[in-house]
Scaffold this motif. Structure first.
Motif, PDB file in Angstrom:
ATOM      1  N   VAL A  75       0.780  -0.819  -0.045  1.00 58.91           N
ATOM      2  CA  VAL A  75       0.225   0.390   0.461  1.00 58.91           C
ATOM      3  C   VAL A  75       1.137   0.943  -0.230  1.00 58.91           C
ATOM      4  O   VAL A  75       2.508   0.958   0.488  1.00 58.91           O
ATOM      5  CB  VAL A  75      -0.821   0.010   1.326  1.00 58.91           C
ATOM      6  N   ALA A  76       0.540   2.340  -0.494  1.00 61.45           N
ATOM      7  CA  ALA A  76       1.378   3.364  -0.411  1.00 61.45           C
ATOM      8  C   ALA A  76      -0.054   5.080  -0.492  1.00 61.45           C
ATOM      9  O   ALA A  76      -0.684   4.214  -0.541  1.00 61.45           O
ATOM     10  CB  ALA A  76       1.749   3.949  -1.876  1.00 61.45           C
ATOM     11  N   VAL A  77       0.826   5.815   0.521  1.00 67.16           N
ATOM     12  CA  VAL A  77      -0.496   6.863   0.794  1.00 67.16           C
ATOM     13  C   VAL A  77      -0.004   8.392   0.250  1.00 67.16           C
ATOM     14  O   VAL A  77       1.281   8.328   0.566  1.00 67.16           O
ATOM     15  CB  VAL A  77      -0.697   6.286   2.716  1.00 67.16           C
ATOM     16  N   TRP A  78      -0.351   9.112   0.576  1.00 71.86           N
ATOM     17  CA  TRP A  78      -0.407  10.523   0.648  1.00 71.86           C
ATOM     18  C   TRP A  78      -1.125  11.231   1.672  1.00 71.86           C
ATOM     19  O   TRP A  78      -2.476  10.894   1.923  1.00 71.86           O
ATOM     20  CB  TRP A  78      -0.315  10.827  -1.028  1.00 71.86           C
ATOM     21  N   ARG A  79      -0.335  12.385   2.268  1.00 72.93           N
ATOM     22  CA  ARG A  79      -2.022  13.317   2.604  1.00 72.93           C
ATOM     23  C   ARG A  79      -1.997  14.008   2.338  1.00 72.93           C
ATOM     24  O   ARG A  79      -0.786  15.031   2.371  1.00 72.93           O
ATOM     25  CB  ARG A  79      -0.690  13.184   4.769  1.00 72.93           C
ATOM     26  N   ASP A  80      -3.337  15.428   2.079  1.00 71.72           N
ATOM     27  CA  ASP A  80      -2.989  16.200   1.375  1.00 71.72           C
ATOM     28  C   ASP A  80      -3.079  17.552   2.592  1.00 71.72           C
ATOM     29  O   ASP A  80      -3.626  17.306   3.753  1.00 71.72           O
ATOM     30  CB  ASP A  80      -4.728  16.096   1.075  1.00 71.72           C
ATOM     31  N   HIS A  87      -5.261   9.785   2.227  1.00 67.78           N
ATOM     32  CA  HIS A  87      -5.569   9.351   0.729  1.00 67.78           C
ATOM     33  C   HIS A  87      -4.352   7.515   0.427  1.00 67.78           C
ATOM     34  O   HIS A  87      -3.227   8.053   0.766  1.00 67.78           O
ATOM     35  CB  HIS A  87      -5.221   9.819  -0.571  1.00 67.78           C
ATOM     36  N   VAL A  88      -5.052   6.656  -0.105  1.00 66.93           N
ATOM     37  CA  VAL A  88      -4.502   5.898  -0.701  1.00 66.93           C
ATOM     38  C   VAL A  88      -4.256   5.778  -1.836  1.00 66.93           C
ATOM     39  O   VAL A  88      -5.530   6.616  -2.647  1.00 66.93           O
ATOM     40  CB  VAL A  88      -5.342   4.424  -0.429  1.00 66.93           C
ATOM     41  N   LEU A  89      -2.219   5.554  -2.103  1.00 65.45           N
ATOM     42  CA  LEU A  89      -2.644   5.959  -4.034  1.00 65.45           C
ATOM     43  C   LEU A  89      -2.290   4.097  -4.409  1.00 65.45           C
ATOM     44  O   LEU A  89      -1.693   3.264  -3.714  1.00 65.45           O
ATOM     45  CB  LEU A  89      -1.450   6.745  -4.382  1.00 65.45           C
ATOM     46  N   PRO A  90      -2.509   4.398  -5.702  1.00 69.34           N
ATOM     47  CA  PRO A  90      -2.270   3.072  -6.636  1.00 69.34           C
ATOM     48  C   PRO A  90      -0.474   3.039  -6.872  1.00 69.34           C
ATOM     49  O   PRO A  90      -0.347   4.177  -7.336  1.00 69.34           O
ATOM     50  CB  PRO A  90      -3.209   3.321  -7.942  1.00 69.34           C
ATOM     51  N   PRO A  91      -0.075   2.242  -6.633  1.00 64.20           N
ATOM     52  CA  PRO A  91       1.564   2.016  -7.212  1.00 64.20           C
ATOM     53  C   PRO A  91       1.234   2.598  -8.805  1.00 64.20           C
ATOM     54  O   PRO A  91       0.412   2.138  -9.990  1.00 64.20           O
ATOM     55  CB  PRO A  91       1.420   0.488  -7.430  1.00 64.20           C
ATOM     56  N   CYS A  92       2.154   3.466  -9.233  1.00 66.38           N
ATOM     57  CA  CYS A  92       2.598   3.911 -10.420  1.00 66.38           C
ATOM     58  C   CYS A  92       3.507   2.806 -11.573  1.00 66.38           C
ATOM     59  O   CYS A  92       3.779   1.711 -10.995  1.00 66.38           O
ATOM     60  CB  CYS A  92       3.796   5.217 -10.690  1.00 66.38           C
ATOM     61  N   ILE A 112      -3.527  -2.970  -1.623  1.00 71.15           N
ATOM     62  CA  ILE A 112      -4.611  -2.296  -1.198  1.00 71.15           C
ATOM     63  C   ILE A 112      -4.730  -0.830  -2.075  1.00 71.15           C
ATOM     64  O   ILE A 112      -3.800   0.038  -2.017  1.00 71.15           O
ATOM     65  CB  ILE A 112      -3.939  -1.870   0.229  1.00 71.15           C
ATOM     66  N   LEU A 113      -5.986  -0.553  -2.407  1.00 67.17           N
ATOM     67  CA  LEU A 113      -5.863   0.987  -3.220  1.00 67.17           C
ATOM     68  C   LEU A 113      -7.158   1.401  -2.225  1.00 67.17           C
ATOM     69  O   LEU A 113      -8.068   2.570  -2.146  1.00 67.17           O
ATOM     70  CB  LEU A 113      -7.629   0.297  -4.044  1.00 67.17           C
ATOM     71  N   GLY A 114      -7.656   1.016  -1.840  1.00 70.87           N
ATOM     72  CA  GLY A 114      -8.320   1.880  -0.278  1.00 70.87           C
ATOM     73  C   GLY A 114      -8.855   1.116   0.664  1.00 70.87           C
ATOM     74  O   GLY A 114      -8.193  -0.390   1.211  1.00 70.87           O
ATOM     75  N   PRO A 115     -10.103   1.681   1.718  1.00 66.10           N
ATOM     76  CA  PRO A 115      -9.694   0.690   2.959  1.00 66.10           C
ATOM     77  C   PRO A 115     -10.411  -0.767   2.638  1.00 66.10           C
ATOM     78  O   PRO A 115      -9.895  -1.126   3.167  1.00 66.10           O
ATOM     79  CB  PRO A 115     -11.108   1.294   3.994  1.00 66.10           C
TER      80      PRO A 115
END
Length: 140
Positions: A75-80, A87-92, A112-115
């Motif tokens: 899983v990858a995440v980014w906080r706005d 936010h969960v981010l899909p892998p590039c 993992i694309l979301g909760p």
């Protein structure tokens, strides 16, 4: 006992440490966590700029120096920064191919694309592996 997707998302969030470099690129604004097939958890953070290293690749460097390159989940995440929402981010595409190349068995890994939303790496990689169609007929 295996950790939940929610706990893996939280581990990825712990890898966040965003800061902007002098050239305007960001460091550690994306965090990733992956679960090896043996249950170990590895995290990493992104390094921006023109020599970018994705958070997933950063986590994989720890994984391969410790154990097999096979994973169960990632899983990858980014906080706005504007509102603080995670936010969960899909892998590039590069990371998707990177995971496949490290071990073909990673095609079965769950991304993992979301909760409540996961897909296998294979589902996110159309035509995984070498695909070539002849344009001409054999000249033999």
């Amino acid at each position: 006992m295996p950790i939940t997707d929610e706990e893996l998302i939280a581990a990825a969030a712990q890898a966040l440490n965003p800061r902007q470099l002098a050239d305007g690129s960001w460091v550690a604004d994306v965090g990733a966590a992956l679960e090896a097939v043996d249950g170990q958890i590895f995290t990493g953070a992104s390094i921006g700029g023109y020599l970018a290293v994705c958070a997933e690749q950063s986590a994989f460097t720890q994984l391969v120096s410790t154990t097999s390159p096979r994973i169960r989940r990632v899983v990858a995440v980014w906080r706005d920064p504007a509102d603080g929402v995670l936010h969960v981010l899909p892998p590039c595409g590069r990371c998707r191919e990177f995971m496949r190349v490290l071990d073909q068995a990673n095609l079965d890994a769950q991304v993992i694309l979301g909760p409540d939303h996961t897909r296998s790496l294979a589902e996110l990689l159309p035509l995984p592996g070498w695909h070539a169609e002849a344009v001409e007929r054999s000249r033999g």
